[in-house]
Scaffold this motif. Structure first.
Motif, short mmCIF file in Angstrom:
data_model
loop_
_atom_site.label_atom_id
_atom_site.label_comp_id
_atom_site.label_asym_id
_atom_site.label_seq_id
_atom_site.Cartn_x
_atom_site.Cartn_y
_atom_site.Cartn_z
N GLU A 1 0.81 -1.22 0.00
CA GLU A 1 0.00 0.00 0.00
C GLU A 1 0.85 1.27 0.00
OE1 GLU A 1 -3.06 -0.33 -0.43
OE2 GLU A 1 -3.45 -2.41 0.15
N MET A 2 2.14 1.13 0.29
CA MET A 2 3.01 2.30 0.43
C MET A 2 3.75 2.57 -0.89
SD MET A 2 2.41 2.88 3.63
CE MET A 2 3.67 4.08 4.05
N HIS A 3 4.04 3.84 -1.14
CA HIS A 3 4.93 4.17 -2.25
C HIS A 3 5.49 5.57 -2.01
CE1 HIS A 3 2.27 7.01 -4.57
NE2 HIS A 3 1.34 6.37 -3.89
N THR A 4 6.63 5.86 -2.64
CA THR A 4 7.31 7.15 -2.50
C THR A 4 7.20 7.89 -3.82
OG1 THR A 4 8.87 6.18 -0.91
CG2 THR A 4 9.50 8.27 -1.94
N ALA A 5 6.64 9.09 -3.78
CA ALA A 5 6.25 9.82 -4.99
C ALA A 5 7.36 9.96 -6.01
CB ALA A 5 5.70 11.20 -4.62
N PRO B 1 3.64 6.46 -13.06
CA PRO B 1 2.31 7.09 -13.11
C PRO B 1 1.17 6.19 -12.65
CG PRO B 1 3.56 7.68 -15.06
CD PRO B 1 4.37 6.66 -14.32
N GLU B 2 1.24 4.90 -12.97
CA GLU B 2 0.14 4.02 -12.57
C GLU B 2 0.07 3.84 -11.05
OE1 GLU B 2 3.57 1.10 -13.47
OE2 GLU B 2 2.79 2.99 -14.29
N ARG B 3 1.22 3.94 -10.39
CA ARG B 3 1.21 3.88 -8.92
C ARG B 3 0.69 5.18 -8.34
NH1 ARG B 3 1.21 0.68 -5.15
NH2 ARG B 3 3.14 0.99 -4.02
N GLN B 4 1.06 6.30 -8.94
CA GLN B 4 0.54 7.58 -8.48
C GLN B 4 -0.97 7.64 -8.62
OE1 GLN B 4 2.43 11.06 -10.08
NE2 GLN B 4 4.49 10.21 -9.98
N PHE C 1 13.99 13.09 -13.48
CA PHE C 1 12.79 13.90 -13.71
C PHE C 1 12.87 15.23 -12.94
CE2 PHE C 1 11.47 9.68 -14.91
CZ PHE C 1 10.64 9.90 -16.00
N GLY C 2 14.09 15.68 -12.68
CA GLY C 2 14.27 16.98 -12.06
C GLY C 2 14.06 18.10 -13.06
N GLY C 3 14.06 19.33 -12.55
CA GLY C 3 13.88 20.48 -13.42
C GLY C 3 12.43 20.89 -13.54
N VAL C 4 12.20 21.97 -14.29
CA VAL C 4 10.86 22.52 -14.48
C VAL C 4 10.54 22.52 -15.96
CG1 VAL C 4 9.38 24.54 -14.18
CG2 VAL C 4 11.08 23.97 -12.43
N LEU C 5 9.36 22.04 -16.33
CA LEU C 5 8.94 22.04 -17.73
C LEU C 5 8.72 23.47 -18.20
CD1 LEU C 5 6.37 19.09 -17.81
CD2 LEU C 5 8.86 19.03 -17.90
N HIS C 6 9.09 23.75 -19.43
CA HIS C 6 8.95 25.10 -19.98
C HIS C 6 7.51 25.60 -19.95
CE1 HIS C 6 13.03 25.92 -21.29
NE2 HIS C 6 13.11 24.72 -21.83
N ASP C 7 6.56 24.69 -20.12
CA ASP C 7 5.16 25.08 -20.22
C ASP C 7 4.37 24.73 -18.96
OD1 ASP C 7 5.37 22.40 -20.53
OD2 ASP C 7 4.07 22.24 -22.29
N SER C 8 5.06 24.68 -17.80
CA SER C 8 4.36 24.28 -16.58
C SER C 8 4.56 25.31 -15.48
CB SER C 8 4.86 22.92 -16.10
OG SER C 8 6.15 23.03 -15.54
N ASP C 9 3.89 25.09 -14.37
CA ASP C 9 4.03 25.91 -13.18
C ASP C 9 5.46 25.80 -12.65
OD1 ASP C 9 3.95 27.07 -10.68
OD2 ASP C 9 2.06 26.14 -10.09
N SER C 10 6.03 26.93 -12.25
CA SER C 10 7.40 26.92 -11.73
C SER C 10 7.53 26.13 -10.45
CB SER C 10 7.88 28.36 -11.50
OG SER C 10 7.08 29.00 -10.52
N GLN C 11 6.40 25.81 -9.80
CA GLN C 11 6.43 25.03 -8.57
C GLN C 11 6.26 23.54 -8.83
OE1 GLN C 11 7.17 26.60 -5.67
NE2 GLN C 11 7.37 28.37 -7.03
N LYS D 1 7.37 14.59 -8.95
CA LYS D 1 6.15 13.81 -9.14
C LYS D 1 5.35 14.33 -10.33
CE LYS D 1 1.74 12.73 -6.88
NZ LYS D 1 0.92 12.92 -5.66
N ASP D 2 5.25 15.65 -10.45
CA ASP D 2 4.51 16.25 -11.57
C ASP D 2 5.18 15.91 -12.90
OD1 ASP D 2 2.71 17.49 -9.80
OD2 ASP D 2 4.06 19.21 -9.56
N ASN D 3 6.49 15.96 -12.94
CA ASN D 3 7.22 15.67 -14.18
C ASN D 3 7.05 14.21 -14.59
OD1 ASN D 3 8.01 18.32 -14.12
ND2 ASN D 3 10.14 17.91 -13.56
N ILE D 4 7.02 13.31 -13.59
CA ILE D 4 6.78 11.90 -13.90
C ILE D 4 5.38 11.74 -14.48
CG2 ILE D 4 6.46 9.60 -12.90
CD1 ILE D 4 8.63 10.31 -10.84
N ALA D 5 4.40 12.37 -13.84
CA ALA D 5 3.02 12.28 -14.33
C ALA D 5 2.90 12.84 -15.75
CB ALA D 5 2.08 13.02 -13.38
N ALA D 6 3.72 13.87 -16.05
CA ALA D 6 3.70 14.47 -17.39
C ALA D 6 4.55 13.70 -18.38
CB ALA D 6 4.18 15.91 -17.31
N SER D 7 5.19 12.64 -17.92
CA SER D 7 6.04 11.80 -18.77
C SER D 7 7.12 12.62 -19.46
CB SER D 7 5.20 11.05 -19.81
OG SER D 7 6.00 10.15 -20.54
#
Length: 381
Positions: free
Chosen positions: A187-191, A196-199, A228-238, A242-248
């Motif tokens: 049941e546990m996982h680390t973001a 994505p399927e676990r998230q 998956f570090g860094g910030v996507l050019h077209d995304s929120d700076s925050q 986890k967000d980058n993984i979800a965005a593939s």
């Protein structure tokens, strides 16, 4: 002061007052008078399913039940006995203790300061390649025995000075009881290590383990850089990892889409076979689990690379892949002033970052000049 009293296999033991570590589900306590043992106590009363899980685990002998050679610690922090309160209620379990100075969390390998402190004479890239091999080997063995790690992260793995690893928090491993057929999920996982399927709430599988393994191997071989570090050019700076993984979107595969953090090591330090596996894992494999390289594929590629690692002629702690014509760590040192795999020691043996040593050298030189001027003035006065 002494802490809680519990019974381990019918024996009354006293726990330390303060935990060694505490997480969202449980806390781990040392046992008074038993320096090699710890007890994991759940914060909330565990239900009958958790007790059945533990009882089943106590009958199992995963990975052959013992280390592969006498220099290696147990590969799994497996439960050794249930822990019960004085009223007989199940509250946790006992296990071997794994901690400093014999073991450090895998995340310590991502920090230059921690590598120098814990592995001062061997924490080069070749050592990290060996740790990666051990991690892939262990994961493959567990999958061969139908065990799924589930909560697979840099905090749930420890490494010793020889590079051997041990998995912690084994009570969350997913498996099916071959006798009763009962499935015990994780049941546990680390973001930051969750596919994505676990998230999205999906079950832990070999494929989700393969995703986490790929992230960990990449981090180990790049001295801590998350793919998956860094910030996507077209995304929120925050946006987070986890967000980058979800965005593939990984800068390893799509660098044009990511504002890459300063200091990130170029993916080309990975030999071509390993970089190709990383591209599969962080490209098509993010959203297509069957496309991810398996632990065994990583093991084969790592096995082929280990014998051909090169050592820098200028700095013995600089080793690198045979695909490179020159030492990448010397080039990085020249460009940034940071020696990723080395340090100039102080007189007491303490490693000092290159930037600090540069300032120290300037101050020492200035002091010497002042002393010479004083001597000259006194001589001709």
């Amino acid at each position: 002061m002494s802490g809680r009293v519990v019974f381990i296999g019918g024996e009354r033991v006293v726990l330390a007052e303060n935990p060694l570590k505490s997480g969202g589900q449980a806390a781990v306590f040392e046992v008074e008078g038993q320096p090699g043992s710890v007890v994991k106590i759940y914060h909330e009363p565990p239900g009958p399913e958790q007790e059945r899980r533990l009882c089943r685990m106590l009958t199992m002998a995963p990975l052959g039940g013992r280390p592969v050679d006498f220099t290696q610690q147990p590969e799994l922090a497996w439960p050794t006995a249930p822990a019960r309160d004085p009223g007989g209620e199940f509250v946790g379990y006992a296990m071997r203790k794994f901690g400093e100075p014999e073991h450090v969390q895998l995340v310590a390998l991502f920090s230059r300061a921690q590598r120098l402190r814990m592995f001062p004479d061997r924490a080069d890239w070749k050592f990290l390649l060996g740790v990666s091999w051990n991690l892939a080997f262990m994961t493959a063995r567990m999958h061969d025995e139908d065990l799924v790690i589930g909560d697979f992260s840099s905090n749930n793995v420890v490494v010793d000075r020889n590079g051997f690893i041990t998995f912690l928090d084994c009570d969350s491993i997913a498996f099916t009881d071959p006798v009763s057929g009962e499935a015990f999920p994780c049941e546990m996982h680390t973001a930051d290590y969750s596919a994505p399927e676990r998230q999205a709430g999906g079950p832990a599988t070999r494929a989700s383990d393969d995703f986490a393994l790929a992230v960990l191997i990449y981090q180990i071989l790049t001295a801590g850089n998350h793919p998956f570090g860094g910030v996507l050019h077209d995304s929120d700076s925050q946006a987070t990892v986890k967000d980058n993984i979800a965005a593939s979107c990984s800068y390893v595969v799509r660098p044009e889409r990511v504002v890459i953090p300063r200091g990130v090591i170029d993916p080309s330090v990975l030999p071509p076979a390993l970089l190709a596996l990383a591209h599969r894992a962080f490209g098509l494999g993010v959203t297509n689990p069957p496309a991810r390289p398996s632990a065994r594929e990583w093991l084969v590629a790592l096995t082929q690379e280990r014998p051909s690692v090169r050592t820098c002629t200028a700095r013995p702690l600089h080793s690198y892949g045979s695909h490179l014509d020159a030492c990448p760590w010397c080039a990085r040192l020249a460009a940034t002033g940071v020696d990723t795999f080395g340090a100039t020691p102080l007189p007491d043996g303490t490693p000092v970052p290159e930037q600090e040593w540069g300032l120290r050298a300037v101050l020492i030189a200035a002091a010497v000049i002042v002393l010479i001027l004083v001597v000259v003035v006194l001589t001709y006065a």
